[in-house]
Design a protein around this motif. Sequence first.
Motif, mmCIF file in Angstrom:
data_model
loop_
_atom_site.group_PDB
_atom_site.id
_atom_site.type_symbol
_atom_site.label_atom_id
_atom_site.label_comp_id
_atom_site.label_asym_id
_atom_site.label_seq_id
_atom_site.Cartn_x
_atom_site.Cartn_y
_atom_site.Cartn_z
ATOM 1 N N UNK A 79 0.825 -1.209 0.000
ATOM 2 C CA UNK A 79 0.000 0.000 0.000
ATOM 3 C C UNK A 79 0.857 1.255 0.000
ATOM 4 N N UNK A 80 1.875 1.261 0.856
ATOM 5 C CA UNK A 80 2.681 2.485 0.952
ATOM 6 C C UNK A 80 3.476 2.712 -0.329
ATOM 7 N N UNK A 81 3.805 1.638 -1.030
ATOM 8 C CA UNK A 81 4.534 1.799 -2.296
ATOM 9 C C UNK A 81 3.624 2.360 -3.388
ATOM 10 N N UNK A 82 2.354 1.969 -3.342
ATOM 11 C CA UNK A 82 1.478 2.277 -4.477
ATOM 12 C C UNK A 82 0.564 3.473 -4.268
ATOM 13 N N UNK A 83 0.091 3.680 -3.033
ATOM 14 C CA UNK A 83 -1.032 4.595 -2.822
ATOM 15 C C UNK A 83 -0.760 6.024 -3.265
ATOM 16 N N UNK A 84 0.401 6.541 -2.964
ATOM 17 C CA UNK A 84 0.657 7.961 -3.222
ATOM 18 C C UNK A 84 1.416 8.183 -4.524
ATOM 19 N N UNK A 85 1.477 7.174 -5.344
ATOM 20 C CA UNK A 85 2.235 7.307 -6.588
ATOM 21 C C UNK A 85 1.270 7.334 -7.772
ATOM 22 N N UNK A 86 1.364 8.364 -8.563
ATOM 23 C CA UNK A 86 0.471 8.450 -9.723
ATOM 24 C C UNK A 86 0.995 7.614 -10.890
ATOM 25 N N UNK A 87 2.250 7.177 -10.787
ATOM 26 C CA UNK A 87 2.798 6.257 -11.781
ATOM 27 C C UNK A 87 2.521 4.818 -11.345
ATOM 28 N N UNK A 88 2.621 3.895 -12.278
ATOM 29 C CA UNK A 88 2.567 2.480 -11.901
ATOM 30 C C UNK A 88 3.840 2.145 -11.130
ATOM 31 N N UNK A 97 10.388 1.355 -12.044
ATOM 32 C CA UNK A 97 9.603 1.158 -13.263
ATOM 33 C C UNK A 97 10.342 1.887 -14.385
ATOM 34 N N UNK A 98 10.840 1.152 -15.368
ATOM 35 C CA UNK A 98 11.621 1.790 -16.443
ATOM 36 C C UNK A 98 10.799 1.963 -17.727
ATOM 37 N N UNK A 99 9.475 1.791 -17.632
ATOM 38 C CA UNK A 99 8.639 1.993 -18.833
ATOM 39 C C UNK A 99 8.711 3.454 -19.280
ATOM 40 N N UNK A 100 8.554 3.667 -20.568
ATOM 41 C CA UNK A 100 8.577 5.038 -21.089
ATOM 42 C C UNK A 100 7.379 5.827 -20.562
ATOM 43 N N UNK A 101 6.215 5.200 -20.522
ATOM 44 C CA UNK A 101 5.014 5.855 -20.004
ATOM 45 C C UNK A 101 4.623 5.190 -18.692
ATOM 46 N N UNK A 102 5.168 5.712 -17.598
ATOM 47 C CA UNK A 102 4.988 5.059 -16.295
ATOM 48 C C UNK A 102 3.556 5.182 -15.770
ATOM 49 N N UNK A 103 2.792 6.111 -16.314
ATOM 50 C CA UNK A 103 1.412 6.267 -15.822
ATOM 51 C C UNK A 103 0.507 5.141 -16.327
ATOM 52 N N UNK A 104 0.895 4.536 -17.429
ATOM 53 C CA UNK A 104 0.038 3.522 -18.051
ATOM 54 C C UNK A 104 0.728 2.182 -18.253
ATOM 55 N N UNK A 105 1.962 2.070 -17.794
ATOM 56 C CA UNK A 105 2.690 0.827 -18.058
ATOM 57 C C UNK A 105 3.800 0.635 -17.024
#
Lengths: 94, 160
Positions: free
Chosen positions: B19-28, B52-60
Amino acid sequence: MATVIIPTPLRKFTNNNSKLAIQASSISEMIHHLTNDFPELKKHLLDANGKVPSFINIFVDDDDIRNLQQEQTVIKENSTVSIVPAIAGGAYRI
Amino acid sequence: MSQNKLILFLDRAIIEQLESAAAYNTDEVCGFLLGHEDKFVRTITRIIPVDNIAADKKDAFQIASKDYLKAERFADVNNLQLLGVYHSHPNCPAIPSEQDRLAAQPYFSYLILSVTDKKVTSIRSWSLNDSFQFDEDFLMSTNNINQHINGYRNYPNTAA
């Protein structure tokens, strides 16, 4: 013989072996031996065109074969070949 | 061919770390799940967050090969098993996308955290079957088995 490191997701196809000693002089030869010994690996290591699929990375020691000679990359007796699954994905959009 | 459903146990501390890793991050966000497996029961005792090394971290999301190799070595050295991968879906349900399925590996559990308004609203886990389709794992908390958080119910509403 070269040492081939099998990634966790594919070990169920290699009788749970994480390391295999393979006599091969190139990546394509190594894959041939590997898929011959463990046929279920074939659909994971080769695409319909007989190439390594994009979601599998193969390293000879520390070098990605895509930066070398792809499937023709040479393997030496003391090489360590690591098969690394690409871990990726994307968001679910309705 | 029918396959046995996997059961994934997560204790409260692991859930809080996720939860703490994911909740406040708008990126994946993404990382690895390690632990032990006994037949069809997987107990997660450790997570390893990675970049996360994806080019579009918000969607991938995408994990570097070097991080994969490190996680696998860590598992070997610490007598753990690399059991899967987690990632978040900001503002999306905890359902694997087609992109997730195409890139999915056999054996691994794919834990997805749905995040809305800085809260993890759902956690579900999926594994690839022999037909390369996802089956949902049964998700449980080790603190109190009755407070299960299987994916058909919203988490954390049913897991006090």
